[in-house]
Design a protein around this motif. Structure first.
Motif, PDB file in Angstrom:
ATOM      1  N   ALA A 151       0.296   5.008  -2.043  1.00 24.53           N
ATOM      2  CA  ALA A 151      -0.472   5.997  -1.087  1.00 24.53           C
ATOM      3  C   ALA A 151       0.555   7.064  -0.864  1.00 24.53           C
ATOM      4  O   ALA A 151       0.358   8.318  -0.523  1.00 24.53           O
ATOM      5  CB  ALA A 151      -0.855   5.644   0.085  1.00 24.53           C
ATOM      6  N   CYS A 152       2.130   6.823  -0.596  1.00 19.02           N
ATOM      7  CA  CYS A 152       2.945   7.873  -0.123  1.00 19.02           C
ATOM      8  C   CYS A 152       2.888   8.854  -1.336  1.00 19.02           C
ATOM      9  O   CYS A 152       3.151   8.971  -2.245  1.00 19.02           O
ATOM     10  CB  CYS A 152       4.319   7.223  -0.268  1.00 19.02           C
ATOM     11  SG  CYS A 152       5.709   8.384   0.063  1.00 19.02           S
TER      12      CYS A 152
ATOM     13  N   HIS B  27       0.846  -1.186  -0.034  1.00 24.27           N
ATOM     14  CA  HIS B  27      -0.280   0.134   0.164  1.00 24.27           C
ATOM     15  C   HIS B  27       0.852   1.283   0.080  1.00 24.27           C
ATOM     16  O   HIS B  27       0.359   2.273  -0.656  1.00 24.27           O
ATOM     17  CB  HIS B  27      -0.936  -0.033   1.283  1.00 24.27           C
ATOM     18  CG  HIS B  27      -2.240  -1.097   1.139  1.00 24.27           C
ATOM     19  ND1 HIS B  27      -2.998  -1.409   1.931  1.00 24.27           N
ATOM     20  CD2 HIS B  27      -2.743  -1.534  -0.123  1.00 24.27           C
ATOM     21  CE1 HIS B  27      -3.750  -2.045   1.627  1.00 24.27           C
ATOM     22  NE2 HIS B  27      -3.743  -2.175   0.316  1.00 24.27           N
TER      23      HIS B  27
ATOM     24  N   TRP C  99       9.284   4.608  12.207  1.00 23.10           N
ATOM     25  CA  TRP C  99       9.050   5.871  11.604  1.00 23.10           C
ATOM     26  C   TRP C  99       9.125   6.678  12.863  1.00 23.10           C
ATOM     27  O   TRP C  99       8.852   6.502  13.736  1.00 23.10           O
ATOM     28  CB  TRP C  99       7.514   6.045  11.246  1.00 23.10           C
ATOM     29  CG  TRP C  99       7.183   7.085  10.243  1.00 23.10           C
ATOM     30  CD1 TRP C  99       7.046   6.990   8.894  1.00 23.10           C
ATOM     31  CD2 TRP C  99       6.930   8.573  10.556  1.00 23.10           C
ATOM     32  NE1 TRP C  99       6.383   8.088   8.345  1.00 23.10           N
ATOM     33  CE2 TRP C  99       6.418   9.123   9.371  1.00 23.10           C
ATOM     34  CE3 TRP C  99       6.632   9.139  11.677  1.00 23.10           C
ATOM     35  CZ2 TRP C  99       6.154  10.432   9.124  1.00 23.10           C
ATOM     36  CZ3 TRP C  99       6.312  10.723  11.606  1.00 23.10           C
ATOM     37  CH2 TRP C  99       6.216  11.094  10.332  1.00 23.10           C
TER      38      TRP C  99
ATOM     39  N   GLU D 174       7.137  13.889   5.745  1.00 24.61           N
ATOM     40  CA  GLU D 174       6.771  13.426   7.420  1.00 24.61           C
ATOM     41  C   GLU D 174       5.469  13.375   7.670  1.00 24.61           C
ATOM     42  O   GLU D 174       4.845  14.041   8.700  1.00 24.61           O
ATOM     43  CB  GLU D 174       7.579  14.773   8.163  1.00 24.61           C
ATOM     44  CG  GLU D 174       9.196  14.704   7.871  1.00 24.61           C
ATOM     45  CD  GLU D 174       9.604  15.945   8.153  1.00 24.61           C
ATOM     46  OE1 GLU D 174       9.265  16.478   8.985  1.00 24.61           O
ATOM     47  OE2 GLU D 174      10.614  16.429   7.538  1.00 24.61           O
ATOM     48  N   CYS D 175       4.442  13.046   6.530  1.00 31.64           N
ATOM     49  CA  CYS D 175       3.036  12.964   6.999  1.00 31.64           C
ATOM     50  C   CYS D 175       2.741  11.778   7.597  1.00 31.64           C
ATOM     51  O   CYS D 175       1.733  12.206   8.546  1.00 31.64           O
ATOM     52  CB  CYS D 175       2.329  12.908   5.579  1.00 31.64           C
ATOM     53  SG  CYS D 175       2.559  11.594   4.348  1.00 31.64           S
ATOM     54  N   GLY D 176       3.352  10.581   7.636  1.00 27.73           N
ATOM     55  CA  GLY D 176       2.882   9.465   8.415  1.00 27.73           C
ATOM     56  C   GLY D 176       2.063   8.283   7.679  1.00 27.73           C
ATOM     57  O   GLY D 176       1.661   7.440   8.067  1.00 27.73           O
ATOM     58  N   THR D 177       1.603   8.868   6.312  1.00 23.31           N
ATOM     59  CA  THR D 177       1.044   7.925   5.804  1.00 23.31           C
ATOM     60  C   THR D 177       1.222   6.560   5.498  1.00 23.31           C
ATOM     61  O   THR D 177       0.628   5.571   5.681  1.00 23.31           O
ATOM     62  CB  THR D 177       0.671   8.502   4.367  1.00 23.31           C
ATOM     63  OG1 THR D 177       0.160   9.669   4.137  1.00 23.31           O
ATOM     64  CG2 THR D 177      -0.057   7.452   3.196  1.00 23.31           C
TER      65      THR D 177
ATOM     66  N   TYR E 129       3.361   4.527   7.554  1.00 26.98           N
ATOM     67  CA  TYR E 129       3.281   3.549   8.571  1.00 26.98           C
ATOM     68  C   TYR E 129       1.817   3.307   8.827  1.00 26.98           C
ATOM     69  O   TYR E 129       1.572   2.150   9.641  1.00 26.98           O
ATOM     70  CB  TYR E 129       3.939   4.205   9.914  1.00 26.98           C
ATOM     71  CG  TYR E 129       3.192   5.131  10.825  1.00 26.98           C
ATOM     72  CD1 TYR E 129       2.449   4.822  11.794  1.00 26.98           C
ATOM     73  CD2 TYR E 129       3.656   6.499  10.412  1.00 26.98           C
ATOM     74  CE1 TYR E 129       1.859   5.925  12.295  1.00 26.98           C
ATOM     75  CE2 TYR E 129       2.958   7.597  11.363  1.00 26.98           C
ATOM     76  CZ  TYR E 129       2.146   7.009  12.462  1.00 26.98           C
ATOM     77  OH  TYR E 129       1.513   8.022  13.184  1.00 26.98           O
ATOM     78  N   LEU E 130       0.803   3.997   8.801  1.00 27.32           N
ATOM     79  CA  LEU E 130      -0.521   4.150   8.799  1.00 27.32           C
ATOM     80  C   LEU E 130      -1.113   2.918   7.877  1.00 27.32           C
ATOM     81  O   LEU E 130      -1.939   2.180   8.070  1.00 27.32           O
ATOM     82  CB  LEU E 130      -1.305   5.369   8.952  1.00 27.32           C
ATOM     83  CG  LEU E 130      -1.191   6.064  10.095  1.00 27.32           C
ATOM     84  CD1 LEU E 130      -1.976   7.571   9.803  1.00 27.32           C
ATOM     85  CD2 LEU E 130      -1.959   5.484  11.291  1.00 27.32           C
ATOM     86  N   VAL E 131      -0.711   3.103   6.734  1.00 31.25           N
ATOM     87  CA  VAL E 131      -1.069   2.061   5.758  1.00 31.25           C
ATOM     88  C   VAL E 131      -0.636   0.821   5.595  1.00 31.25           C
ATOM     89  O   VAL E 131      -1.125  -0.204   4.897  1.00 31.25           O
ATOM     90  CB  VAL E 131      -1.282   2.788   4.270  1.00 31.25           C
ATOM     91  CG1 VAL E 131      -2.180   3.823   4.172  1.00 31.25           C
ATOM     92  CG2 VAL E 131      -0.073   2.941   3.676  1.00 31.25           C
TER      93      VAL E 131
END
Lengths: 435, 293, 103
Positions: C50-51, C46, C89, C73-76, C78-80
């Motif tokens: 998504a990145c 994913h 992260w 540095e949004c965090g997408t 590690y969340l997906v």
């Protein structure tokens, strides 16, 4: 409060951190604000409109000095299908004069300005400093932070976490439940340059008047929404995308923006504009459903760090919730410090204040809205239902007589396979939230 | 601070100065000149500060950070104090002051008779706006001090008693030259020489309110002098295509890549004679026009 | 001769040009670490889709190549990510990473 370097450490110099620091510093408390970016606002990005009404309490006549781009005097809500667009367009000249309503602004400008007020009030702002952990006493109470600088521990009577949507501070403190990607959306945005006169002409505004267009549909099948905002000589065009859908669906974020910009209703607005900056940021989208505990022993959480972002379709707000929650956190902290009780109970004044004001009242009232707005029916079926109903309403189909609205809605509903029960339930949910 | 001993090469070094070129680096026109968010110093300047701090620690002498510019430059000086500089001095000048004026004022400020005396002056090899790197050369000229510019490494472990700084300078053709620069001297370093240390938390906090000495400078001497708007380049000359069987070979000849220098000579002369010989050679090779004489 | 019409969905700028509009003060320490061995068994990948900075590149052998330099540095990611421990992260060291100017 023996054995501390400072009364309060505020983590993050965004709108929440700045407002917390303003309140504390004005009350004579020593405050250190730690910002990981080289200056406040350097890491921050948003949809594009700030509603600074709450600043009336902190900075009288803020509009005379705030670094805003344009005052939003036109708000449009747009529903898109690939070949159709329905726009509800509202204009108020009152919003273009004091005390104003909403404004477009660049966050590196706005946050920098607001943090300047915290410094002017006496807070110590230290940039380029990342908080990497919490200091705790044997009882588990938060007693300071660890930064990434050498000899980087800072002991404080209280820590206020305003460290944004990923809030490692709130997570480390155990204030969050399990983190679910479904609660987040990704905001991606292009800042596109056009001469001011061209923007004025294309969007029908003058001087510092500005436009905010919120869009349902047009995000390439990914649940979310789009937006177009006018800055002085740039446009902000972007999309808000539900994370699990984005990941599973296969179209990349920048391709979704490209698709939005190519839509016949949007393309004439953005044509010929030059890309000045591309940006991305997460949004805590789920509202009340994802909100962490707001206080722990020695710790308060405010702003995006506490998921205080209102993503409710026609209302998309965040900076105002950050400023207000930061301000109330500051006030609760002053109260707790003066009583010498920074336990969770001693900090209860924070949640009480939020509950009495729009911060939690809006979130409670609109608790169903984020789920509803991002639901598959609202995202993929209702735009087509609405636009096709309107298309048949306005289509002149002579020699056939004009059909009644109820008959059109009914036949379109059936064509799209929307169950009457679902429509009624969603309508009721919408009424409960927005009514 | 006494001055007589510090100018003697064999005497121990009394202090070190590092000159930081603050540049307002925002790209859009019409930006507020006091807006320091996008301003700063180059990697080379940060390396110079680090070298200064290491030498200062090694030799046990104070380090003074200097910057020429408007009030916006003070953030850079505070960062230098946070990293370990003992004093900070701002020469109040326009951000776009001529290099010759900046160098003159820096030389005054670091001269034994001036304010914060310094025996060793460190500069970055280039600024954030990519100037010509001439300021350290002018400073050395005004101070009548030794100079070594564009250094790729500096030995920060040598004792102060040596009266020299050992350093390596890059030469053409990928060669290196090991130098022993006598103190007083002026050094400029490339950005890769050292990476600036992280300022400790408490120093960083204290630096926000640390005093910055401000020296008012007289009006610029070179104001009104013709502005140099492009970097100097030798004039174009028509050259016959070099001999070579294939494109690569001709390119090699054109660029001197991998080849011994096409021209050049090693002479040992007194400085004045050497300078004359260099000018002569430059003229012969077509790098100096008649009006440059 | 009729001019060739531009496909409106065709990107106006290359992805690298898009990223070049953003300022990054890159630190030598990678703030995000991807354990490529854990990615080999991942069927969804994913992160690749998504990145927003397109930092995750799939390799032919089923792994992932990752660059941290131009990270929002949004965090997408590690969340997906659905492989435990594949992405470590953190934020970059203070003062480094992305610097927005007109957002």
């Amino acid at each position: 409060m023996a054995d501390v370097d400072v009364d309060v450490v505020v983590v993050g110099a965004g709108p929440a951190g700045a407002c917390a620091a303003i309140e504390l510093a004005r009350a004579g408390r020593s405050v250190v604000v730690l910002e990981r970016g080289p200056f406040p606002g350097s890491k921050n990005m948003y949809g594009g409109v700030v509603y600074p009404r709450i600043l009336d309490e902190l900075i009288p006549r803020w509009w005379e000095e705030a670094p805003i781009q344009r005052w939003v005097t036109r708000r449009s809500t747009m529903v898109l299908t690939p070949t159709q667009a329905l726009t509800v367009d509202f204009r108020s000249q009152a919003w273009g004069a004091p005390p104003y309503n909403g404004a477009t602004a660049y966050r590196p400008d706005f946050d920098h300005w607001l943090a300047g007020h915290a410094e002017a009030a006496g807070a110590q702002l230290l940039c380029s400093t990342t908080v990497v952990g919490l200091l705790r006493d044997p009882g588990g109470r938060v007693v300071g932070v660890r930064t990434d600088r050498p000899d980087g521990d800072l002991r404080a009577g209280l820590v206020i976490a305003c460290d944004g949507v990923n809030s490692f501070v709130a997570k480390e403190a155990g204030l969050y439940g399990p983190v679910d990607a479904a609660n987040y959306t990704l905001g991606v945005k292009e800042t596109l340059a056009l001469p001011k006169e061209v923007i004025d002409e294309r969007f029908g505004v003058r001087g510092r008047e500005g436009v905010d267009i919120e869009i349902l549909g047009g995000t390439g099948g990914v649940n979310g929404g789009g937006f177009v905002y006018t800055n002085l000589d740039t446009l902000a065009v972007g999309a808000v995308l539900k994370l699990p859908k984005l990941a599973a669906q296969g179209t990349r974020p920048e391709e979704i923006i490209a698709g939005l910009k190519a839509h016949p209703a949007i393309a004439p607005l953005v044509e010929g504009a030059e890309l000045k900056e591309y940006s991305a940021h997460l949004i805590p989208e789920a509202g009340l459903a994802m909100m962490p505990k707001l206080a722990g022993d020695g710790l308060l959480v405010a702003g995006d760090a506490a998921a205080m972002c209102l993503a409710a379709g026609i209302w998309l707000e965040g900076v105002n919730f950050a400023m207000a929650s930061g301000m109330y956190a500051g006030r609760a902290a002053i109260e707790a410090l003066s009583r010498n009780d920074v336990s969770t109970e001693g900090l209860a004044g924070y949640e009480r204040r939020l509950s009495e004001t729009f911060v939690l009242r809006d979130h409670r009232k609109l608790r169903r809205a984020p789920h509803l707005v991002l639901s598959d029916r609202v995202q993929h079926l209702y735009p087509e239902l609405i636009t096709s109903v309107v298309e048949r309403m306005f289509r002149v189909d002579n020699p056939n007589p004009k059909p009644g609205l109820r008959r059109i809605v009914e036949s379109e509903r059936r064509r799209l396979g929307i169950r009457r029960r679902d429509l009624a339930r969603d309508g009721l949910d919408g009424l409960r939230s927005f009514g | 601070m006494t001055t007589a001993t510090s100018s003697s090469p064999s005497a121990p070094t009394a202090s070190i100065a590092v000159c930081l070129k603050w540049t307002a680096a925002r790209d859009d026109a019409g930006a507020d000149p006091d807006d320091d968010r996008f301003a700063g110093v180059s990697a080379a300047d940060r390396a110079a500060l680090e070298v200064a701090l290491r030498l200062g620690e090694r030799w046990g002498v104070p380090v003074t950070a200097l910057a020429a510019g408007p009030a916006g430059a003070e953030r850079t000086l505070r960062d230098a104090i946070a990293a370990g500089a003992d004093r900070a001095v701002r020469l109040d000048m326009d951000a776009d002051a001529d290099s010759r004026d900046v160098a003159f004022e820096l030389a005054q400020a670091t001269a034994p008779t001036g304010g914060p005396c310094a025996d060793l002056v460190l500069c970055g090899d280039y600024s954030l706006d990519r100037g010509s790197g001439s300021v350290p050369a002018f400073i050395a000229h005004h101070r009548s001090a030794a100079q070594a510019l564009g250094l790729v490494s500096v030995d920060t472990d040598g004792p102060a008693a040596d009266g020299v700084v050992r350093a390596v300078r890059r030469l053409d053709g990928g060669r290196r030259e090991l130098l022993e620069v006598p103190v007083p001297g002026v050094l400029s370093v490339e950005g890769s020489v050292a990476s600036l240390r992280r300022a400790p938390l408490r120093r960083a906090l204290a630096s926000r309110t640390a005093p910055i000495e401000v020296i008012r400078t007289p009006p610029a001497h070179h104001r009104g002098a013709p502005a140099i708007v492009t970097p100097y380049r030798p004039r174009a000359r028509v050259m016959a295509a070099p001999a070579g069987d294939d494109v690569l070979a001709r390119l090699r000849r054109l660029t001197d890549a991998g080849a011994a220098p096409a021209r050049g000579e090693t002479v040992e002369l007194a400085p004045a004679d050497a300078a004359r010989r260099i000018v002569e050679a430059l003229r012969d090779w077509g790098y100096l026009a008649d009006h440059d004489r | 001769m009729t001019p060739i019409e531009r496909d409106p969905t065709w990107p106006e700028v290359s992805f690298q040009d898009r990223m070049d509009t953003v300022r990054f003060d890159v630190h030598e320490r990678a703030h995000i670490v991807v354990d490529g061995s854990k990615c080999e068994g991942c069927s969804t990948q994913h992160c690749v889709v998504a990145c927003p900075a397109n930092l995750f590149v799939p390799t032919s052998d089923g792994g992932i190549v990752f660059n941290y330099e131009q990270c929002f540095e949004c965090g997408t990611c590690y969340l997906v990510c659905n492989v435990e421990g594949a992405i470590t992260w953190t934020y970059p060291d203070g003062g480094h990473g992305v610097v927005f100017r007109r957002t």
